[in-house]
Design a protein around this motif. Structure first.
Motif, PDB file in Angstrom:
ATOM      1  N   TRP A 171       0.857  -1.182   0.000  1.00  0.00           N
ATOM      2  CA  TRP A 171       0.000   0.000   0.000  1.00  0.00           C
ATOM      3  C   TRP A 171       0.899   1.240   0.000  1.00  0.00           C
ATOM      4  O   TRP A 171       1.826   1.336   0.790  1.00  0.00           O
ATOM      5  CB  TRP A 171      -0.886   0.037   1.241  1.00  0.00           C
ATOM      6  N   THR A 172       0.614   2.169  -0.887  1.00  0.00           N
ATOM      7  CA  THR A 172       1.291   3.460  -0.849  1.00  0.00           C
ATOM      8  C   THR A 172       0.383   4.524  -0.246  1.00  0.00           C
ATOM      9  O   THR A 172       0.836   5.623   0.063  1.00  0.00           O
ATOM     10  CB  THR A 172       1.724   3.901  -2.265  1.00  0.00           C
ATOM     11  N   ALA A 173      -0.888   4.176  -0.090  1.00  0.00           N
ATOM     12  CA  ALA A 173      -1.901   5.048   0.522  1.00  0.00           C
ATOM     13  C   ALA A 173      -3.092   4.153   0.838  1.00  0.00           C
ATOM     14  O   ALA A 173      -3.149   3.003   0.382  1.00  0.00           O
ATOM     15  CB  ALA A 173      -2.292   6.183  -0.425  1.00  0.00           C
ATOM     16  N   ASP A 175      -5.838   4.099  -0.412  1.00  0.00           N
ATOM     17  CA  ASP A 175      -6.587   3.781  -1.621  1.00  0.00           C
ATOM     18  C   ASP A 175      -5.683   3.566  -2.829  1.00  0.00           C
ATOM     19  O   ASP A 175      -6.119   3.712  -3.974  1.00  0.00           O
ATOM     20  CB  ASP A 175      -7.599   4.890  -1.936  1.00  0.00           C
ATOM     21  N   ARG A 176      -4.423   3.185  -2.595  1.00  0.00           N
ATOM     22  CA  ARG A 176      -3.498   3.015  -3.720  1.00  0.00           C
ATOM     23  C   ARG A 176      -2.530   1.861  -3.441  1.00  0.00           C
ATOM     24  O   ARG A 176      -1.965   1.752  -2.351  1.00  0.00           O
ATOM     25  CB  ARG A 176      -2.728   4.305  -3.971  1.00  0.00           C
ATOM     26  N   ILE A 177      -2.338   1.011  -4.469  1.00  0.00           N
ATOM     27  CA  ILE A 177      -1.481  -0.174  -4.358  1.00  0.00           C
ATOM     28  C   ILE A 177      -0.372  -0.098  -5.397  1.00  0.00           C
ATOM     29  O   ILE A 177      -0.604   0.298  -6.547  1.00  0.00           O
ATOM     30  CB  ILE A 177      -2.300  -1.465  -4.569  1.00  0.00           C
ATOM     31  N   ARG A 178       0.836  -0.487  -4.976  1.00  0.00           N
ATOM     32  CA  ARG A 178       1.950  -0.616  -5.907  1.00  0.00           C
ATOM     33  C   ARG A 178       2.325  -2.083  -6.032  1.00  0.00           C
ATOM     34  O   ARG A 178       2.514  -2.774  -5.035  1.00  0.00           O
ATOM     35  CB  ARG A 178       3.167   0.166  -5.425  1.00  0.00           C
ATOM     36  N   TYR A 188       0.730   0.767 -10.589  1.00  0.00           N
ATOM     37  CA  TYR A 188      -0.068   1.410  -9.540  1.00  0.00           C
ATOM     38  C   TYR A 188      -1.552   1.280  -9.873  1.00  0.00           C
ATOM     39  O   TYR A 188      -1.964   1.465 -11.025  1.00  0.00           O
ATOM     40  CB  TYR A 188       0.301   2.877  -9.402  1.00  0.00           C
ATOM     41  N   VAL A 189      -2.336   0.969  -8.850  1.00  0.00           N
ATOM     42  CA  VAL A 189      -3.786   0.840  -9.003  1.00  0.00           C
ATOM     43  C   VAL A 189      -4.456   1.619  -7.883  1.00  0.00           C
ATOM     44  O   VAL A 189      -4.073   1.504  -6.715  1.00  0.00           O
ATOM     45  CB  VAL A 189      -4.230  -0.638  -8.962  1.00  0.00           C
ATOM     46  N   THR A 190      -5.461   2.413  -8.254  1.00  0.00           N
ATOM     47  CA  THR A 190      -6.229   3.189  -7.271  1.00  0.00           C
ATOM     48  C   THR A 190      -7.523   2.452  -6.925  1.00  0.00           C
ATOM     49  O   THR A 190      -8.203   1.924  -7.819  1.00  0.00           O
ATOM     50  CB  THR A 190      -6.550   4.587  -7.821  1.00  0.00           C
ATOM     51  N   PRO A 197     -11.109  -1.633  -7.996  1.00  0.00           N
ATOM     52  CA  PRO A 197      -9.916  -0.996  -8.559  1.00  0.00           C
ATOM     53  C   PRO A 197     -10.231  -0.243  -9.833  1.00  0.00           C
ATOM     54  O   PRO A 197     -11.195  -0.576 -10.536  1.00  0.00           O
ATOM     55  CB  PRO A 197      -8.977  -2.181  -8.827  1.00  0.00           C
ATOM     56  N   ASP A 198      -9.433   0.786 -10.138  1.00  0.00           N
ATOM     57  CA  ASP A 198      -9.690   1.552 -11.368  1.00  0.00           C
ATOM     58  C   ASP A 198      -9.249   0.789 -12.614  1.00  0.00           C
ATOM     59  O   ASP A 198      -9.641   1.115 -13.720  1.00  0.00           O
ATOM     60  CB  ASP A 198      -8.992   2.912 -11.305  1.00  0.00           C
TER      61      ASP A 198
END
Length: 204
Positions: A171-173, A175-178, A188-190, A197-198
């Motif tokens: 997790w980088t946030a 709501d965000r995955i690396r 990266y996926v939001t 996921p986007d």
């Protein structure tokens, strides 16, 4: 002689209730198996996905309960025996073929689980599939709490090439995955508020 007659009467008395109970169990198990098989992959309830994983066991239990219901519920042997035999002749080979096919489909193993920062209801789950020609890693987001927890696919990585193998996920946030490959490429996926996921990353 009296004890034997009473035993037969008691057995006859409980045959139909027992048959009805077994029939009810068979219906419940059958519905659970169908619900597991029909559960979609994206946004599916984790509970239904668990049922899918045990669908063969549910099938064997359903067949056993249904056969028992027939043997206990039908009074005439001319109907009882052929119907029970037909269920077994159809059901047993079908379940054996299903078990044989699943044995060659590979098995999934959870290799990483990580909660999102400041989100106890959102988890990153990485699963590796073995038993097939090339190793495959799939990344999922689990959103919500049981029994309403749902699963979304974030990415899948095919290890046919060493550079495409999944090296790290984080997790980088909230709501965000690396996702990083062995070749050093970052994806990266939001994640939306509902867990969707986007986009779904596919690397092969």
């Amino acid at each position: 002689m009296i004890h034997i007659d009473r035993g037969i009467m008691n057995f006859t008395r409980y045959r139909r209730p027992s048959a009805f109970l077994l029939l009810t169990v068979a219906v419940v198990l059958g519905v659970a198996a169908v619900a597991g098989l029909e559960s979609g992959d994206e946004g599916a309830l984790i509970l239904l996905l668990r049922l899918r994983e045990h669908v063969l066991l549910l099938g064997w239990l359903t067949l056993g309960a249904l056969t028992g219901a027939v043997l206990l519920g039908l009074a005439k042997a001319s109907l009882r025996v052929p119907l029970a035999a037909m269920l077994l002749v159809i059901g047993v080979p079908t379940l054996l073929i299903g078990g044989w096919a699943s044995a060659f489909g590979g098995s999934d193993e959870t290799v990483k689980t990580e909660s999102a920062p400041r989100r106890g209801d959102r988890h990153l789950v990485v699963m590796a599939r073995s038993g097939i020609l090339d190793p495959v890693w799939c990344v999922y987001v689990h959103q919500g709490n049981p029994p309403m927890e749902r699963r979304w696919t974030v990415g899948c990585f095919n290890g046919d090439s060493a550079a495409n193998a999944l090296s790290d996920t984080a997790w980088t946030a909230p709501d965000r995955i690396r996702m990083t490959t062995e070749g050093g490429v970052d994806h990266y996926v939001t994640i939306a508020p509902d867990g969707r996921p986007d986009r779904i990353v596919s690397v092969s």
